[in-house]
Design an enzyme around this catalytic site. Structure first.
Site, PDB file in Angstrom:
ATOM      1  N   GLU A  75       2.393 -11.795  11.435  1.00 56.79           N
ATOM      2  CA  GLU A  75       1.999 -12.901  11.549  1.00 56.79           C
ATOM      3  C   GLU A  75       3.587 -13.907  10.658  1.00 56.79           C
ATOM      4  OE1 GLU A  75      -2.479 -14.020  12.012  1.00 56.79           O
ATOM      5  OE2 GLU A  75      -2.092 -13.206   9.851  1.00 56.79           O
ATOM      6  N   TYR A 121     -10.546 -33.896  -5.084  1.00 55.66           N
ATOM      7  CA  TYR A 121      -9.506 -32.825  -4.930  1.00 55.66           C
ATOM      8  C   TYR A 121      -9.229 -32.345  -3.565  1.00 55.66           C
ATOM      9  CZ  TYR A 121      -9.125 -32.898 -10.115  1.00 55.66           C
ATOM     10  OH  TYR A 121      -8.777 -33.193 -11.302  1.00 55.66           O
TER      11      TYR A 121
HETATM   12 ZN   LIG Z   1      -4.152 -14.461  10.659  1.00 56.32          ZN
END
Ligand SMILES: [Zn+2]
Length: 211
Positions: A75, A121
């Site tokens: 990735e 937040y």
């Molecule tokens: Zn992934």
């Protein structure tokens, strides 16, 4: 300790912490860090984030080519797509964390801004969260789709997959990823309940104060 050695330790410490808290499992999830020479450190393919070895992290050059260490995650292209569009990004965290993935699978979510502004937040650390359409893992069109959104968003959610979050430091990327995951959890807890999210004025005020 050199700057690179310090960054290697920080990636492994972060991976261990994510793993110990159940935010990553198996060999899913990956972390990267930009280096002073323009290259990157990347977590290796098929590695558990809970058992990373600082000496075996993948080292890439400024073109994204693998130089040393174990083979980088498949990735890697997701991370590079973020960095290419965000010159201020120093680190990227990508997880398959359960609540974020659950939200990414819901039908009918707003692809331009997936989660409502439930807390201050969330607005400050994540902001608007667009949904990247589904592509099979490793598909280069996924990198293109992430690249298209990365210029305007430091956090994106991949449909039926998980979040990719950039930060000006590893700590900033980590905190934003955690905020996203916890907000996804809150969102799921509150489904079906009458929710009082922050108003547009309250969100605008936060953006003005905290950018
Ligand atoms: Zn992934």
């Amino acid at each position: 300790m050199s700057e690179e050695a310090r960054l290697r330790e920080a990636i492994c410490r972060t991976g261990r912490s994510l793993y110990d808290r159940g935010l990553t499992f198996g060999s899913t999830g990956n972390i990267s860090q930009r280096l002073p020479d323009g290259g990157w450190l990347m977590t290796p393919t098929n590695a558990s984030l809970g058992a990373l070895d600082p000496a075996r992290l993948s080292r890439l050059d400024a073109e994204g080519e693998w130089l040393s260490g174990d083979k980088p995650t498949k990735e890697t292209f997701l991370h590079i797509a973020m960095y290419r569009e965000r010159s201020d990004a120093a680190a990227v965290v990508h997880l398959h964390s359960t609540h974020s993935v659950a939200v990414s699978c819901l039908d009918g979510i707003d692809p331009e801004d997936v989660l409502p502004p439930i807390t201050a937040y969330y607005v400050m650390r994540v902001g608007r969260l667009p949904l990247v359409p589904y592509f099979p893992p490793g598909d280069q069109d996924l990198a293109k789709a992430v690249g298209k959104l990365a210029g305007k968003h430091h956090a994106v959610l991949l449909a039926n997959h998980g979040p990719v979050v950039a930060g000006t430091s590893l700590e900033a990327a980590l905190y934003a990823t955690e905020e996203l995951e916890e907000t996804a959890k809150l969102f799921l807890l509150l489904r079906g309940a009458a929710v009082r999210a922050l108003t547009q004025e309250q969100v605008a005020e936060l953006r003005k104060r905290f950018g």
